[in-house]
Design an enzyme around this catalytic site. Structure first.
Site, PDB file in Angstrom:
ATOM      1  N   TYR A   4      29.881  62.370  86.562  1.00  0.00           N
ATOM      2  CA  TYR A   4      29.467  61.225  87.150  1.00  0.00           C
ATOM      3  C   TYR A   4      30.288  60.097  86.827  1.00  0.00           C
ATOM      4  O   TYR A   4      31.182  60.084  86.065  1.00  0.00           O
ATOM      5  CB  TYR A   4      28.266  60.599  85.925  1.00  0.00           C
ATOM      6  CG  TYR A   4      27.584  59.384  86.052  1.00  0.00           C
ATOM      7  CD1 TYR A   4      26.660  58.933  86.853  1.00  0.00           C
ATOM      8  CD2 TYR A   4      28.496  58.476  85.282  1.00  0.00           C
ATOM      9  CE1 TYR A   4      25.903  57.832  86.672  1.00  0.00           C
ATOM     10  CE2 TYR A   4      27.961  57.199  85.372  1.00  0.00           C
ATOM     11  CZ  TYR A   4      26.804  56.777  85.984  1.00  0.00           C
ATOM     12  OH  TYR A   4      26.250  55.519  86.083  1.00  0.00           O
ATOM     13  N   GLU A  63      28.415  53.760  92.156  1.00  0.00           N
ATOM     14  CA  GLU A  63      27.897  55.047  91.378  1.00  0.00           C
ATOM     15  C   GLU A  63      28.064  56.312  92.076  1.00  0.00           C
ATOM     16  O   GLU A  63      27.610  56.375  93.268  1.00  0.00           O
ATOM     17  CB  GLU A  63      26.579  55.007  90.794  1.00  0.00           C
ATOM     18  CG  GLU A  63      26.247  56.072  90.017  1.00  0.00           C
ATOM     19  CD  GLU A  63      24.751  55.619  89.338  1.00  0.00           C
ATOM     20  OE1 GLU A  63      24.493  55.288  88.139  1.00  0.00           O
ATOM     21  OE2 GLU A  63      23.867  56.007  90.068  1.00  0.00           O
TER      22      GLU A  63
END
Ligand code: GDP
Ligand code: MN
Length: 386
Positions: free
Chosen positions: A104, A192
């Site tokens: 991530y 993101e």
């Protein structure tokens, strides 16, 4: 939405899976039929957690792809954060990658320090808030000083601190660098990648994308304004959606030369070339990547449906778009009695250029070699008295 985020990712050099945006089961079916393999069919909605909500399917055949598309379009995806749910109106069809691991990475503004903060964890594919609760040590943060910028060594340090598998190391600085460029250049609130996938074959790819743009940043990129609407805002957008394009793929302008190009960049370049040649574009239609003959035909019809259009310039740089499909679409469009015909200039380069040229030649058309030449001819045609 994801497909838009990924378009921005590509602009800053972050690798994404190859694929196509689709609005109908037919489009999904045609694409998979042309590109056999394993594909992921992803619902394009604003909400996250689509996987768990049943919005992501895997297809190995065109028929399966069509069936999933049929199931997903019109479906309302719900989860705890979005109890009312969101209706699926479009899909992204992407090459299914074999996942070795999921990480991530994000950049957002830290409210306390007002600085951009990079967050990295090796626990990708999960909600980062959950990771923060269950395994806070797995999260690494780095505050960027915007006056100095973000350096590759800082990305490497972050990858080490977050214990990313070694396979990420080489690609990671470039990907985080791209993410930071995107964050700053587009005035984003959040960028993101979750998951950032390390594939079994050792590539690092952004499998998902989330980009939240700040209103104040949009003035720099007015072409993105339309992305904020959740439905077509005007007739032109509706017309684009009608023929299977994205709603920001068609915009009418003031001039008299119809423009069809693939990709926003080439479209802008084409409009500039027309201006330099002394003319003005009547519109801008981006047929996107991988367009089939049928879409080319419909696009031609849409553009010539505008009575202002006196000449047309079709400028295609073939990558996933194939020259032969474009040529077939043009020939088909010109056969129809239901389309208004205007003087046409075509430029085809790249994939299947030769086949495309042959198809056009057989129909008595002769494509131009360069964008400038094409623009000049289109301007001459538009100015010629009829
Ligand atoms: P989200 O649930 O809305 O965040 O959608 P994502 O795009 O993040 O996809 C959810 C999950 O689907 C990922 O975490 C993966 O586990 C799985 N997934 C998505 N794309 C692929 C793929 O190409 N290959 C494999 N094996 N799994 C995928
Ligand atoms: Mn995700």
């Amino acid at each position: 939405m994801e497909y838009q985020g990924k378009e921005l990712f590509r602009r800053v050099g972050i690798p994404t899976p190859r694929g196509v945006f689709a609005r109908t089961p037919g489009e999904v079916e045609a694409y998979i039929a042309e590109h056999p393999g394993s594909w992921v069919i992803k619902s394009q909605v604003m909400m996250g957690g689509r996987g768990k909500a049943g919005g992501i399917k895997f297809a190995d055949t065109a028929a399966e792809g069509a069936a999933f598309a049929k199931e997903l379009i019109g479906k309302v995806l719900k989860n705890q954060q979005n109890p009312d749910g969101e209706e699926v109106r479009s899909l992204l069809v992407e090459e299914k990658v074999a996942i070795e691991s999921e990480a991530y990475a994000s950049i957002t503004i830290d409210r306390a320090t007002k600085k951009p903060v990079v967050i990295v964890t090796s626990q990708g594919g999960m909600d980062v808030e959950e990771v923060a609760e269950s395994d806070p040590d797995a999260i690494s943060k780095y505050w960027i000083d915007p006056a100095i910028g973000f350096q590759p060594f800082e990305a490497r340090q972050l990858a080490f601190a977050a214990k990313l598998p070694a396979g990420y190391m080489k690609a990671f600085p470039k990907i985080l660098g791209g993410l930071y460029t995107l964050f700053m250049e587009y005035g984003a609130n959040l960028v993101e990648i979750n998951p950032l996938v390390l594939t079994k074959s050792g590539e690092v790819i952004a499998s998902d994308a989330k980009v939240e743009l700040d209103d104040n940043g949009l003035y720099k990129h007015p072409e993105l304004n339309e992305w904020r609407n959740d439905g077509p805002a005007d007739e032109d957008q509706a017309a684009a959606v009608e023929i299977g394009l994205g709603m920001s793929n068609y915009a009418k302008l003031d001039g008299d030369i119809g423009v069809i190009a693939n990709g926003a960049g080439l479209g802008m370049g084409t409009m500039d070339a027309i201006r330099i040649a002394g003319g003005e574009a009547a519109n801008f239609l981006d047929i996107g990547g991988g367009a089939q003959a049928d879409l080319v035909k419909k696009s031609y019809k849409l553009v010539t449906g505008d009575p202002k259009v006196k000449a047309m310039f079709i400028n295609i740089f073939g990558g996933i778009t194939r020259g032969d499909q474009v040529a077939l679409g043009i020939v088909e469009a010109l056969k129809g009695d239901d389309v208004r015909k205007v003087p046409l200039v075509v430029r085809l380069t790249g994939t299947n250029e030769k086949e495309g040229r042959e198809i056009l030649a057989a129909a008595g058309m002769n494509p131009v070699e360069t964008m400038d030449e094409g623009a000049r001819r289109a301007v001459e045609f538009a100015k010629a008295k009829v």
